[in-house]
Write a protein that holds these residues in place. Structure first.
Motif, PDB file in Angstrom:
ATOM      1  N   LEU C 251      25.588 103.237  21.793  1.00 14.66           N
ATOM      2  CA  LEU C 251      25.472 104.114  22.957  1.00 14.66           C
ATOM      3  C   LEU C 251      26.507 105.226  22.890  1.00 14.66           C
ATOM      4  O   LEU C 251      26.206 106.389  23.170  1.00 14.66           O
ATOM      5  N   ILE C 252      27.723 104.848  22.494  1.00  9.81           N
ATOM      6  CA  ILE C 252      28.777 105.859  22.392  1.00  9.81           C
ATOM      7  C   ILE C 252      28.350 106.939  21.400  1.00  9.81           C
ATOM      8  O   ILE C 252      28.482 108.131  21.667  1.00  9.81           O
ATOM      9  N   SER C 253      27.780 106.519  20.269  1.00 11.73           N
ATOM     10  CA  SER C 253      27.407 107.551  19.303  1.00 11.73           C
ATOM     11  C   SER C 253      26.198 108.354  19.780  1.00 11.73           C
ATOM     12  O   SER C 253      26.060 109.526  19.453  1.00 11.73           O
ATOM     13  N   MET C 254      25.323 107.720  20.591  1.00 11.26           N
ATOM     14  CA  MET C 254      24.221 108.497  21.164  1.00 11.26           C
ATOM     15  C   MET C 254      24.738 109.568  22.120  1.00 11.26           C
ATOM     16  O   MET C 254      24.256 110.690  22.131  1.00 11.26           O
ATOM     17  N   LEU C 255      25.737 109.187  22.940  1.00 10.93           N
ATOM     18  CA  LEU C 255      26.313 110.153  23.870  1.00 10.93           C
ATOM     19  C   LEU C 255      26.993 111.272  23.090  1.00 10.93           C
ATOM     20  O   LEU C 255      26.926 112.445  23.453  1.00 10.93           O
TER      21      LEU C 255
END
Lengths: 357, 265, 270
Positions: C251-255
């Motif tokens: 999720l962090i990398s998606m954000l």
């Protein structure tokens, strides 16, 4: 004038809470070349799309030859559109593009053949039928778009800034072409543009729009020479808009000097706005005109000189064929029939509508 | 300048060697007489012969192609349909759709595979080839949308409106104008979905039923017990097939573009 | 209406194929075997074995992502200047991507094995055989090899979109070749770089295949732990809980990608 072909009655349309058309009324007669002119966002394209059937008005009705067509989908309307970016079908060649509407309405092969040949001749692209769309220049594509529309024999042709993507020279050629087509076909054109020159050149009637309202409607001469308000005056050509006072009928006081004019019925000692076109301002020797001043700028424009002069505390824009020196003392005069008197906007709201572009 | 030029070429060539050396090693070993990974004992086609007579491999190959065809077909239909509907949707819904579309695309395969498995188990669907196909459709749809949507966007709404304006019904406009115009995107989407399905191991691993093997799961199984040289032969065949398909696809694309240009004056 | 009918299958698929499964993953992760709420599956990440697997995965993924970037960016810059047969050369760089992922990984196993090709060459040359396979280096090698095209593709798309006149303007203003690369090309390709980083980092972080095949069961990544819990270990709740922890990183990398780059579609265009 012929009878009414299209009538828009009390049309209101808004997108995401922004009102684009507000209680809009317009009647277009048969065999007219009418232009909707205005800055982007004025509602002209929305008007066209409502007539074409691509948008439904929130309120109001659309009538075609007296029939209510408000709910009719675009494919059931007896009118065709020439789109802004042509909207030709790239997977079909020129003939197939032109034949599209005819095939849909199941016309005979021979009829379609004849129509294609006729339409290609009409738009001066005889023999181009088998070419692909992307082999054509912008101007040629536009002609095919027109051909594709008119083979269906619509009573009304809608044109949405069709010349917008073309360069100046081509645009001028196409303007003459469109006038010729309209005269040959005898159908009604509704033309949308933001280019005032295009509107004045081609139309029988110009509708100047701003912020969803009609600002003025009339012949091109009428619109240019007698703008009814400051928006029209500034949008169509350059103007000097000077505050003045109507002393009495046929006499207006501008910046302290009395000018005879031809306008009547504004009352006595009423504040008004005065519109004077730059080419109508006359320079006289100091003391011989009505307001004395001096030339502050001059630029050579080819066909004329564009000059600015300070006179009576106002910076005048003037076009003339004779050059003046910067700093030269002059006096300004205007012929009575070149003075156009407009009522001052009465409410702030109205003013906002007129000046916000 | 000259010296730099040589360095550049050397760099690119080294990377190419890095990319292809492993593949060519497999190809060479596939013709090796012996079983050794490191010793060349002579040229032979025996591994190819035993590959083609290996029922397990042939079945896995059939499964792989079947699963890929079905899931590419279904995902292409679903993805294309939604792409056509997107421009006519309200912006908020459209943005939500596109955000959801990114989930399977950016999510880790292991999470996609495991969560699908949980769903199948929770709804009492026993794992089989069918569950593999359903799962493949799920992760293929985003790739179809990825390749079809730019075409639809490029087409804009005017093609559709122009067709309606000329008297076509919405259905006629769809089949005569929109679909032919976006066909290259649809083809690309189908190929992409097909490739992704063939290439997948992780999602298949978690959602397949017992005994259902694809090439990927078969190889994974073999790697654990020791690679047989038949697999080298298999990988050579796979590589050559991929190469031929891609070259053909490029040639056809190039031909199409040239044919269109040829008509230009 | 029309559009509803067209998007209905997609909506069904998104709900059934993405949203419900992810919700179930959350459910399993946040409950115990009896179905009552617990955080223990999440907190289990703190156990030394799990934590080590997560940290190893983060480290190996970060290193291989960095290597992929260092390899791919110069390739994209150099490809931009290629004049002849450009399409063919780019094709050469992306071709391995289409080859089956497991076969590509297996190829490295064959190369690195004790009796494998590299060691055979080494011993033929008269040197001592090296222990290549089952090392972190082997796993990184596999990750770089498998995921390099995913870094190259978006970066190359971004770099090739930079107009020639833009870099020419920089030369014209006196920038050296290196300055052009670092002050013009690099900043302009940030969206592509960000997508590339995500597209390499996420699969590298979550893999269990590469570590299994090239790590020989000696190198445990978080993906391996999760896979085992679901297959051998049979503790689905724990596996789901660890998956949720892993998803936080995804999720962090998606954000991260959303912040720098709005258009994922363009980056992945082939």
């Amino acid at each position: 004038m012929g009878k009414a072909l299209i009538e828009l009655k009390n049309i209101t349309k808004s997108y995401d809470g922004v009102t684009v058309l507000d209680d809009f009324n317009l009647t277009v007669n048969e065999n007219e070349f009418i232009t909707l002119l205005g800055p982007s966002g004025c509602g002209k394209t929305t008007t066209l799309r409502i007539i074409g059937g691509f948008e439904k008005p929130d309120e109001g009705r659309v009538f075609f030859e007296g029939q209510d067509i408000t709910e009719l989908p675009p494919n059931k309307r007896n009118l065709n559109t020439v789109f802004q970016k042509y909207a030709l079908f790239p997977h079909m060649n020129i003939e197939e593009n032109i034949a599209f509407g005819l095939k849909i309405s199941k016309k005979s092969k021979d009829y379609i053949r004849d129509k294609i040949d006729y339409a290609l001749k009409l738009v001066n692209l005889d023999g181009f039928g088998k070419r692909s769309i992307d082999s054509l220049s912008g101007g040629q594509q536009q002609r095919i778009a027109i051909a594709r529309a008119i083979v269906n024999e619509p009573k009304l042709l809608l044109l949405d800034e069709p010349l917008g993507a073309l360069d100046l020279k081509l645009r001028q050629e196409m303007q003459y072409e469109l006038i010729r087509l309209k005269n040959e076909l005898g159908i009604t054109f509704i033309y949308v543009t933001h280019d005032q020159e295009e509107a004045l050149t081609m139309s029988d009637k110009v509708v100047v729009m701003n912020q969803g309202y009609i600002q003025q409607m009339g012949t091109p001469e009428n619109i240019y020479n007698e703008p009814e308000n400051a928006f029209v005056a500034t949008f169509i050509g350059d103007s000097n808009i000077v505050p003045g006072t109507m002393v009495k009928d046929r006499l207006v006081n501008i910046l302290g000097a009395d000018f005879p004019c031809v306008d009547e019925g504004f009352g006595e000692n009423k504040p008004v706005d005065v519109v004077i076109r730059p080419e109508d301002v006359i320079f006289r020797a100091p003391g011989e005109g009505r307001i004395d001043g001096e030339v502050s700028h001059i630029i050579f424009k080819g066909m004329h000189y564009e000059m600015e002069a300070m006179a009576g505390g106002f910076e005048w824009l003037i076009q003339g064929t004779k050059p003046y020196e910067v700093g030269e003392k002059i006096s300004i005069d205007v012929d009575p029939f070149n003075i156009q008197i407009m009522n001052k906007p009465e409410s702030e709201d109205e003013e906002a509508i007129k000046f916000d572009e | 300048m000259k010296k730099h030029g040589a360095l550049r070429v050397i760099y690119l060539v080294l990377i190419i060697i890095f990319l292809y050396a492993p593949i060519f090693t497999l190809m060479v070993l596939s013709f090796n007489e012996g079983k050794s990974m490191g010793k060349w004992t002579g040229f032979s086609l025996r591994w190819y012969a035993s590959m083609f007579s290996d029922e397990e491999i042939m079945e896995a190959l059939g499964n792989t192609v079947f699963i890929a065809l079905v899931s590419a077909l279904v995902s292409t239909v679903i993805g294309t349909a939604v792409c056509i509907a997107l421009p006519r949707m309200n912006k908020k819904i459209r943005d939500a759709f596109l955000a959801l579309n990114n989930i399977p695309l950016l999510n880790a395969d292991i999470v996609t595979g495991l969560s699908l498995m949980l769903a199948f188990v929770a709804f009492g669907v026993s794992l089989s080839m069918g569950t593999v196909i359903l799962s493949h459709i799920t992760f293929c749809i985003p790739y179809v949308i990825l390749s079809v949507r730019p075409r639809v966007k490029q087409l804009g709404n005017t093609g559709y409106e122009a067709a309606l304006d000329l008297g076509a019904t919405p259905g006629q406009a769809l089949f005569k104008v929109i679909l032919p115009e976006i066909r290259p995107g649809i083809t690309a989407g189908f190929l992409m979905a097909f490739t992704m399905s063939v290439d997948d191991f992780i999602v298949t691993h978690f959602t397949r039923g017992a005994g259902v093997n694809t090439l990927s799961t078969l190889i994974y199984g073999q790697v654990r017990i020791g690679i047989r040289p038949t697999v080298y032969a298999l990988s050579t065949i796979v590589f050559v097939t991929v190469l031929i398909v891609l070259v053909l696809a490029n040639v056809f694309q190039g031909k199409g573009a040239r044919a269109r240009q040829g008509k230009r004056i | 209406m029309n559009k509803k009918a067209l998007s209905a299958p997609y909506v069904i698929w998104i709900i059934g194929g993405t949203l419900i499964p992810l919700a179930l993953m959350l459910y399993y992760g946040l409950t115990d075997g009896e179905g009552s709420f617990t955080l223990s599956n999440i907190l289990a990440i703190g156990e030394p074995g799990h934590l080590k697997a997560l940290l190893t995965a983060l480290l190996l993924a970060a290193v291989s992502t960095l290597i992929c970037f260092l390899l791919a960016f110069p390739i994209a810059v150099l490809l931009r200047r290629v004049k002849r047969a450009k399409g063919l050369i780019i094709f050469l760089f992306l071709l391995p991507m289409w080859m089956n992922f497991l076969l590509r990984t297996m190829a490295w196993q064959v190369l690195l094995e004790k009796g494998g090709v590299i060691n055979s060459i080494i011993s033929w040359l008269g040197f001592e055989k090296l222990r290549l396979i089952n090392t972190p280096g082997a796993v990184i090698m596999g990750m770089v090899y498998d995921f390099l095209p995913f870094m190259l593709l978006p970066i190359n798309n971004a770099v090739s979109k930079i107009a020639l006149s833009t870099t020419e303007a920089a030369y014209d203003l006196g920038a050296s070749e290196m300055q052009v690369v670092f002050k013009v090309v690099l900043p302009l390709s940030v969206p592509g770089i960000v997508s590339g980083i995500t597209m390499v980092f996420v699969p590298a972080l979550t893999t269990f295949v590469i570590s299994n095949m090239l790590g020989g069961g000696k190198i445990y990544l978080i993906g391996n732990i999760i896979e085992q819990e679901f297959t051998v270990g049979d503790n689905w709740n724990l596996g789901a809980g660890l998956s949720i922890v892993m998803m936080v990183f995804i999720l962090i990398s998606m954000l991260f990608i959303a912040k720098f780059d709005k258009d994922v579609e363009e980056d992945l265009a082939i």
